[in-house]
Each structure stands twice: as structure tokens, then as C-alpha cells.
Design an enzyme around this catalytic site. Structure first.
Site, PDB file in Angstrom:
ATOM      1  N   CYS A   1      -1.425  -0.595  15.787  1.00 57.12           N
ATOM      2  CA  CYS A   1      -1.239  -0.438  14.347  1.00 57.12           C
ATOM      3  C   CYS A   1      -1.865  -1.583  13.561  1.00 57.12           C
ATOM      4  CB  CYS A   1       0.252  -0.343  14.030  1.00 57.12           C
ATOM      5  SG  CYS A   1       0.612  -0.191  12.276  1.00 57.12           S
TER       6      CYS A   1
ATOM      7  N   CYS B   1      -3.063   7.238   9.018  1.00 60.03           N
ATOM      8  CA  CYS B   1      -1.907   6.678   9.705  1.00 60.03           C
ATOM      9  C   CYS B   1      -2.336   5.532  10.625  1.00 60.03           C
ATOM     10  CB  CYS B   1      -1.234   7.770  10.526  1.00 60.03           C
ATOM     11  SG  CYS B   1       0.225   7.227  11.395  1.00 60.03           S
TER      12      CYS B   1
ATOM     13  N   GLU C   1       0.815  -1.203   0.000  1.00 57.87           N
ATOM     14  CA  GLU C   1       0.000   0.000   0.000  1.00 57.87           C
ATOM     15  C   GLU C   1       0.853   1.258   0.000  1.00 57.87           C
ATOM     16  OE1 GLU C   1      -4.051  -1.340   2.237  1.00 57.87           O
ATOM     17  OE2 GLU C   1      -2.377  -0.822   3.518  1.00 57.87           O
TER      18      GLU C   1
ATOM     19  N   CYS D   1       3.325  -3.180  16.602  1.00 59.41           N
ATOM     20  CA  CYS D   1       2.886  -2.172  17.570  1.00 59.41           C
ATOM     21  C   CYS D   1       1.401  -2.414  17.852  1.00 59.41           C
ATOM     22  CB  CYS D   1       3.101  -0.767  17.021  1.00 59.41           C
ATOM     23  SG  CYS D   1       4.853  -0.343  16.798  1.00 59.41           S
TER      24      CYS D   1
ATOM     25  N   CYS E   1       4.562  -5.701   8.436  1.00 55.04           N
ATOM     26  CA  CYS E   1       5.546  -5.197   9.405  1.00 55.04           C
ATOM     27  C   CYS E   1       5.735  -6.231  10.509  1.00 55.04           C
ATOM     28  CB  CYS E   1       5.072  -3.878  10.002  1.00 55.04           C
ATOM     29  SG  CYS E   1       6.271  -3.140  11.148  1.00 55.04           S
TER      30      CYS E   1
ATOM     31  N   CYS F   1       3.084   8.803   0.926  1.00 52.99           N
ATOM     32  CA  CYS F   1       3.421   8.011   2.111  1.00 52.99           C
ATOM     33  C   CYS F   1       3.749   6.606   1.624  1.00 52.99           C
ATOM     34  CB  CYS F   1       2.251   8.000   3.089  1.00 52.99           C
ATOM     35  SG  CYS F   1       2.555   7.031   4.589  1.00 52.99           S
TER      36      CYS F   1
END
Length: 408
Positions: A165, A379, A133, A162, A158, A151
Site C-alpha cells: 500500500c 485503491c 486525500e 501494509c 496510515c 472514498c
């Protein structure tokens, strides 16, 4: 979360490479893999190569060096996607490139989703059928000028997970190659029909876990696509020994550290990887980064209701920053809701109180405007169901090349 590196005949620093337009790896030099004798099964990518490399590539194929200049123009000015569309080049040269395994390095767009505020998320279908993405964020300034921020992602998924997230919840697949980072910016430019002015490495993935490819992409974005170093931000949640390494290149870009808590105990709960990188160590590295580069560090702080958003937390954060010197800025990000999360978005009153507590203690802070929330492109919301498993052949839907506008 949170851009073949350049080759030359001698080892030089990355900073010098940016000035001289030569290409080196981070720690050593390599040879341009251009000879036709190479295995025809090995795929190589033109995107990301410098003008000098493309000239050498042309010579290796028995062409004049000016063909390299033509290649450079086709890649970075006209932004042609397929070798056979390089109509300025001889057909024999085009065929030789393809037979030797060369490709441009542009991938198709699987889907585009646009939010009411104009923010657009793209799903790019990579060569191995995985999706990555990237987000385009258009901004109109008060003076009437416009900016377009890309971005970009540095990994498929990932590994750091976190707790707040969405990307981390989807798991990790692999690092992106440098051309796969660069092509995200070109895809945004193509969609918006305007130049990207700013790039933030805040998409899927942890850039510092893929530093070599990120720096290769960075060089191309700066020198070939002509995005200023000060218009590029590299984000990290913190990986031991990498901030100091990044500082050694003396890039004129902003380092954005995803902090999210004012103390080690709370940070470990929010960011599990913090257990291997104590807060004092990461703050020392950020201070040294500022001293080495003279570039301010931006501290990203996601506000989670009832978790880290109290005035007490703000006071503790201010004390932490003052302890470790100047050259910092706090970018506050009210939590963007995601499915399956126990966290909640803080109230506007809580956000204002947090900002006031920081500013009264002489800490500059800003609240990031939420963009693309209705397109799941804000975000922390970069997530898709194909992060771990690639697309099956022929599974692209009928809307794969269309823009889908969502109502607010």
C-alpha cells in the site's frame, strides 16, 4: 486503510441514536460546547452537529431555536462554507459565533486530479496545513442510472504499513476529526455537482483506529446528509477488539475486511499488523459480526503476482471461508502498481483462474474494476508527499483550485 459526537441527556446505544436523531458519544455523553464564556482560542466546528444540537447552540447564544433550523439548512442543504456567508442569520449572531471560536469546518481544496475514466482525487488542505486525500468515483449503471461513490480517509497517512500500500509507505500523522471526514463527502458533491450515493471508508488510514470520530461522521452522513446505512462500507485490515465493538451498534452497513492471504504466515508477510491479530481470531469476529448484524462481510483480497494469486491460494481461501460459516463475499483487487514496490500486477489469466477456483467451490467473488489508475487515485495508491510534514505557509500552487485532466 482500506465517515463533537452527538450529545443528549441520557446514554443510549449508537443504533438507538440513529433512530431517534439524538447524539451520544460511544461510551458516554458530553455537553454541547457552545457557551460564549468558553476560551476564544478553542476552535469548534458546526459541521457534524445535528439539528437538535444546532437549536440548542442558538438558545445558548440568546437566539430563538428556529435559528438552529436555519443553521441546519445552511450547513446541510445549501452547504455554505463560512459563518459570515450565513446571510439569513443576524450579523450579531454570526459575529458571536466566530468570537466564541466556532467555524463551519470546511477546508479548501489544494488540488484536484481527474483520470480519463472520470475518477477524481482531491487533496484537501486541513486547518493544520496537512493534506488528506479523498476520491470521487462516478458510475453509470446498465439501466441508465448513475451513482457517485466517495472514498473517504479516516487518518492522515496510515500506521499499519501494509507492504503493498502506497499510503502506508508515506507514514502516519494523525487521526481525522469527524467534520474532516464529513467534509470530504461534501467536497466530492460540490466538484461533481451531484449527490454522493455511496460512501466507502477505504481511503487513507485504518478506520478502526479512529472509531469514535468515524462513528460520529457516520451518524452525520446517514442522518444529516441522508446517505443510507446500506450505502456505507467500513473497511478494516483488522484491529483487535474493534470488530466486536462495531457489531454491537448493529449498523446496517457492510464491513469490508482486508484479508489479502488465506493463511496466517503469508498474511503476516503482506500485512505486518496481522502478527497481533491471528487469522482464526479475526475470522471468528467476522462470523460473529454477521450473526449480530445479519450483514454480509466482504473480504478484500489484493492479488499480487506470484505471491498470493495461485489456484492453490484460491482453494485455501475457499476452505478458510467455509470453515467460518456463511455471509461472506470476496472482492478481488488486482494490484495497482506503485513506485518503489517489488510487487507486480497479476495477469488476466491468473485472475480468471483464481475466480473460477473460488466459484467452483461455491464462494461468490467479484473483481473490482480499476478506477483512476492514471491519476494515482486507485485503491492502494492514495499517497502524497505531505503526509508527515504539513504544507509550509503560502506553498499552495497556482493550480490549487483547478481540475487537472490526465490522459489515459
Amino acid at each position: 486503510m482500506a465517515m463533537g459526537l452527538l450529545q443528549s441527556g441520557c446514554s443510549v446505544s449508537f443504533a438507538r441514536a440513529l433512530r431517534s436523531r439524538t447524539f451520544t458519544t460511544i461510551s458516554s455523553t458530553v455537553t454541547v460546547p457552545s457557551l460564549k464564556k468558553a476560551s476564544q482560542m478553542e476552535t469548534r466546528f458546526l459541521l457534524g452537529l445535528s439539528e437538535e444540537q444546532l437549536q440548542q447552540l442558538s438558545l445558548d447564544f440568546g437566539q430563538k431555536s428556529f435559528r438552529g433550523k436555519q443553521l441546519y439548512h445552511l450547513l446541510y442543504k445549501r452547504k455554505v462554507k463560512e459563518i459570515q456567508e450565513f446571510s439569513q442569520l443576524p450579523l450579531e449572531f454570526r459575529n458571536d459565533l466566530e468570537e466564541a471560536g466556532w467555524r463551519v469546518g470546511r477546508s479548501p481544496i489544494h488540488k484536484a486530479v481527474t483520470a480519463a475514466d472520470g475518477t477524481t482525487k482531491l487533496l484537501i488542505k486541513l486547518e493544520d496545513n496537512r493534506l488528506v486525500e479523498t476520491v470521487g468515483i462516478p458510475v453509470k449503471d446498465n439501466d441508465g442510472s448513475s451513482r457517485l461513490t466517495a472514498c473517504v480517509s479516516s487518518q492522515v497517512g496510515c500506521p499499519l504499513r501494509c507492504s503493498f500500500c502506497a499510503t502506508g509507505k508515506g507514514g502516519f500523522s494523525r487521526n481525522l476529526k469527524s467534520h474532516e471526514i464529513v467534509e470530504q463527502v461534501l467536497a466530492i458533491e460540490e466538484l461533481f455537482k451531484q449527490r454522493v450515493t455511496n460512501v466507502v471508508f477505504m481511503g487513507m488510514g485504518e478506520p478502526m483506529l479512529n472509531m469514535k470520530e468515524v462513528l460520529e461522521a457516520y451518524r452525520c452522513l446517514n442522518k444529516d446528509i441522508l446517505i443510507g446505512q446500506r450505502m456505507i462500507t467500513i473497511s478494516t485490515v483488522g484491529v483487535p477488539n474493534t470488530i466486536k465493538k462495531l457489531a454491537s451498534y448493529k449498523l446496517q452497513s457492510t464491513l469490508a475486511l482486508s484479508l489479502h492471504a488465506p493463511n496466517q504466515s503469508l498474511r503476516e508477510k503482506i500485512v505486518p499488523s496481522a502478527k497481533s491479530y491471528p487469522l482464526n481470531a479475526i475470522m471468528k469476529d467476522c462470523r460473529d459480526y454477521f450473526l449480530e448484524t445479519r450483514r454480509r462481510v466482504s473480504f478484500e483480497y489484493t492479488l499480487l503476482a506470484g505471491v498470493n494469486d495461485s489456484v492453490k491460494h484460491a482453494i485455501e481461501l475457499a476452505e478458510l471461508l467455509h470453515e467460518w460459516g456463511r455471509g461472506h463475499h470476496v472482492n478481488l483487487i488486482p494490484f495497482n502498481p506503485i513506485d518503489g514496490s517489488e510487487y507486480k500486477r497479476p495477469s488476466k489469466k491468473s485472475v480468471i483462474a483464481f475466480v473460477s477456483a473460488l466459484e467452483s467451490r461455491k464462494v461468490t467473488a467479484s473483481v473490482r474494476q480499476t478506477r483512476g489508475l492514471d491519476a494515482s487515485a486507485a485503491c492502494g495508491q492514495l499517497r502524497n508527499e505531505f503526509q508527515k510534514s504539513p504544507l509550509l505557509s503560502g506553498s499552495i500552487d497556482q493550480e490549487s483550485h483547478s481540475e487537472v485532466a490526465l490522459a489515459s
